[in-house]
Design a protein around this motif. Structure first.
Motif, PDB file in Angstrom:
ATOM      1  N   GLU A 131      12.387  -5.821   6.950  1.00 16.72           N
ATOM      2  CA  GLU A 131      12.470  -4.359   6.962  1.00 16.72           C
ATOM      3  C   GLU A 131      13.256  -3.836   5.768  1.00 16.72           C
ATOM      4  O   GLU A 131      12.873  -2.848   5.133  1.00 16.72           O
ATOM      5  CB  GLU A 131      13.115  -3.886   8.260  1.00 16.72           C
ATOM      6  CG  GLU A 131      13.148  -2.372   8.401  1.00 16.72           C
ATOM      7  CD  GLU A 131      13.641  -1.947   9.765  1.00 16.72           C
ATOM      8  OE1 GLU A 131      13.549  -0.741  10.068  1.00 16.72           O
ATOM      9  OE2 GLU A 131      14.113  -2.806  10.539  1.00 16.72           O
TER      10      GLU A 131
ATOM     11  N   LEU B 274       4.074  -4.039   4.556  1.00 18.43           N
ATOM     12  CA  LEU B 274       5.247  -4.777   5.020  1.00 18.43           C
ATOM     13  C   LEU B 274       5.843  -4.128   6.264  1.00 18.43           C
ATOM     14  O   LEU B 274       6.288  -4.815   7.192  1.00 18.43           O
ATOM     15  CB  LEU B 274       6.282  -4.853   3.895  1.00 18.43           C
ATOM     16  CG  LEU B 274       7.319  -5.984   3.972  1.00 18.43           C
ATOM     17  CD1 LEU B 274       6.637  -7.339   4.063  1.00 18.43           C
ATOM     18  CD2 LEU B 274       8.243  -5.940   2.762  1.00 18.43           C
ATOM     19  N   ARG B 275       5.831  -2.814   6.304  1.00 19.60           N
ATOM     20  CA  ARG B 275       6.351  -2.125   7.492  1.00 19.60           C
ATOM     21  C   ARG B 275       5.453  -2.346   8.701  1.00 19.60           C
ATOM     22  O   ARG B 275       5.950  -2.478   9.837  1.00 19.60           O
ATOM     23  CB  ARG B 275       6.500  -0.637   7.197  1.00 19.60           C
ATOM     24  CG  ARG B 275       7.728  -0.330   6.333  1.00 19.60           C
ATOM     25  CD  ARG B 275       7.835   1.138   6.005  1.00 19.60           C
ATOM     26  NE  ARG B 275       9.073   1.423   5.274  1.00 19.60           N
ATOM     27  CZ  ARG B 275       9.336   2.569   4.665  1.00 19.60           C
ATOM     28  NH1 ARG B 275       8.426   3.549   4.686  1.00 19.60           N
ATOM     29  NH2 ARG B 275      10.476   2.752   4.028  1.00 19.60           N
TER      30      ARG B 275
ATOM     31  N   ALA C  68      11.172  -3.877   2.596  1.00 17.08           N
ATOM     32  CA  ALA C  68      10.194  -2.793   2.497  1.00 17.08           C
ATOM     33  C   ALA C  68      10.824  -1.536   1.922  1.00 17.08           C
ATOM     34  O   ALA C  68      10.191  -0.809   1.142  1.00 17.08           O
ATOM     35  CB  ALA C  68       9.593  -2.511   3.868  1.00 17.08           C
ATOM     36  N   ASP C  69      12.068  -1.269   2.285  1.00 19.73           N
ATOM     37  CA  ASP C  69      12.736  -0.049   1.805  1.00 19.73           C
ATOM     38  C   ASP C  69      12.997  -0.085   0.306  1.00 19.73           C
ATOM     39  O   ASP C  69      13.232   0.965  -0.301  1.00 19.73           O
ATOM     40  CB  ASP C  69      14.059   0.153   2.554  1.00 19.73           C
ATOM     41  CG  ASP C  69      13.842   0.404   4.038  1.00 19.73           C
ATOM     42  OD1 ASP C  69      12.750   0.907   4.393  1.00 19.73           O
ATOM     43  OD2 ASP C  69      14.744   0.088   4.838  1.00 19.73           O
TER      44      ASP C  69
ATOM     45  N   THR D 176       2.096  -1.844  -0.733  1.00 14.53           N
ATOM     46  CA  THR D 176       2.836  -3.012  -0.247  1.00 14.53           C
ATOM     47  C   THR D 176       3.894  -2.598   0.764  1.00 14.53           C
ATOM     48  O   THR D 176       4.126  -3.307   1.758  1.00 14.53           O
ATOM     49  CB  THR D 176       3.489  -3.748  -1.437  1.00 14.53           C
ATOM     50  OG1 THR D 176       2.509  -4.015  -2.437  1.00 14.53           O
ATOM     51  CG2 THR D 176       4.109  -5.053  -0.989  1.00 14.53           C
ATOM     52  N   ARG D 177       4.534  -1.463   0.544  1.00 15.49           N
ATOM     53  CA  ARG D 177       5.568  -1.004   1.476  1.00 15.49           C
ATOM     54  C   ARG D 177       4.983  -0.707   2.856  1.00 15.49           C
ATOM     55  O   ARG D 177       5.547  -1.106   3.875  1.00 15.49           O
ATOM     56  CB  ARG D 177       6.260   0.242   0.919  1.00 15.49           C
ATOM     57  CG  ARG D 177       7.382   0.761   1.822  1.00 15.49           C
ATOM     58  CD  ARG D 177       8.225   1.828   1.164  1.00 15.49           C
ATOM     59  NE  ARG D 177       7.419   2.991   0.794  1.00 15.49           N
ATOM     60  CZ  ARG D 177       7.147   3.324  -0.458  1.00 15.49           C
ATOM     61  NH1 ARG D 177       7.591   2.575  -1.459  1.00 15.49           N
ATOM     62  NH2 ARG D 177       6.427   4.394  -0.727  1.00 15.49           N
TER      63      ARG D 177
ATOM     64  N   TRP E 118       9.113 -13.596   0.751  1.00 12.83           N
ATOM     65  CA  TRP E 118       9.082 -12.945   2.061  1.00 12.83           C
ATOM     66  C   TRP E 118       8.696 -13.932   3.149  1.00 12.83           C
ATOM     67  O   TRP E 118       9.218 -13.859   4.278  1.00 12.83           O
ATOM     68  CB  TRP E 118       8.088 -11.786   2.042  1.00 12.83           C
ATOM     69  CG  TRP E 118       8.519 -10.645   1.180  1.00 12.83           C
ATOM     70  CD1 TRP E 118       9.780 -10.373   0.737  1.00 12.83           C
ATOM     71  CD2 TRP E 118       7.682  -9.613   0.640  1.00 12.83           C
ATOM     72  NE1 TRP E 118       9.786  -9.245  -0.052  1.00 12.83           N
ATOM     73  CE2 TRP E 118       8.522  -8.757  -0.119  1.00 12.83           C
ATOM     74  CE3 TRP E 118       6.324  -9.336   0.719  1.00 12.83           C
ATOM     75  CZ2 TRP E 118       8.018  -7.629  -0.789  1.00 12.83           C
ATOM     76  CZ3 TRP E 118       5.823  -8.220   0.058  1.00 12.83           C
ATOM     77  CH2 TRP E 118       6.665  -7.383  -0.682  1.00 12.83           C
TER      78      TRP E 118
END
Length: 246
Positions: free
Chosen positions: A97, A112-113, A100-101, A108-109, A84
């Motif tokens: 982005e 990251l968002r 993250a999805d 972690t999601r 990343w």
């Protein structure tokens, strides 16, 4: 639960069964439904009395879910963070982005968002630290509930044995049945001690170890995301986070 945990449970079961066989006993002597009802039902009831209903249900789900859980892999997580970091330096934070999805890990999601949304480093740390501490405290409380059940089970086993002896002594008119009746009565003690020391207390300690490992993993993820937000190079990020692999 990983392979070592499952092997441990299997070894405990084999040890009990093997000891009965080596002593010349029969496995049928360990089968006693009333004793099981007293020990298991009494243990659950005692834990339910001392614990708020929401915490009790969560502790049971936590215990059952442990058989499907595995320890987080810090090495894999570090490689992901390095990737990343490279992507962010080449194409900007918005390129993360889509990454993250694709994540299954909620922690972690979310982190990251937050990073993609352009939040400050302080807000990123504050948000994720609240999530880490709250989840840790809730899971540790669940482990304490299971541990308390391990304390109740042997006592319930003794109660079951006493109740069995009461039934035996109330039927002294058939002395030829006293031996088998007394043996059956003490099965409840075996159930209580075995349930506590072979399942409940080890599971509680395993949950504590899992919570500690997950907290360390999440701490590594948090530090990595902050380094990405500060614009560090992938090499610098890897050097800073290598200590988590120890």
């Amino acid at each position: 639960m990983d392979l070592s945990g499952l092997l441990g449970l299997l070894l405990a079961l084999l040890a009990v069964v093997g000891a009965v066989q080596l002593d010349g006993g029969e496995l049928g002597q360990l089968a006693n439904l009333p004793a099981a009802v007293i020990v298991v039902g009494g243990t659950l009831a005692a834990a339910a009395v001392q614990t708020p209903s929401a915490e009790f249900r969560y502790a049971i789900r936590l215990m059952l879910g442990l058989f499907r859980s595995s320890l987080p892999d810090c090495r894999s997580g570090l490689s992901q963070l390095v990737g990343w970091c490279e992507l962010a330096r080449r194409h900007g934070l918005l390129a993360l982005e889509q990454q993250a999805d694709q994540l299954d890990d909620d922690f972690t999601r979310v982190g990251l968002r937050l990073l993609v949304d352009g939040g400050t480093v302080d807000s990123l740390r504050a948000t994720l630290e609240i999530e880490m501490v709250t989840r840790e405290q809730r899971d540790l409380q669940g482990a304490r509930v299971i541990e308390s059940m391990g304390g109740y089970a042997p006592t319930l086993g003794i109660i079951g044995a006493v109740l069995g002896l009461i039934q035996v002594l109330g039927n002294l008119s058939a002395p030829e049945q006293l031996g088998s009746g007394i043996a059956t009565a003490f099965v409840a003690t075996v159930y209580g001690v075995g349930l506590a020391n072979l399942l409940l207390i080890p599971l509680a300690n395993r949950i504590k170890a899992y919570v500690q490992a997950r907290y360390q993993y999440q701490e590594m993820v948090l530090e990595g995301l902050m380094l990405i937000a500060d614009g560090h190079t992938p090499q610098a990020l890897q050097r800073r986070l290598m200590g988590y692999l120890q």
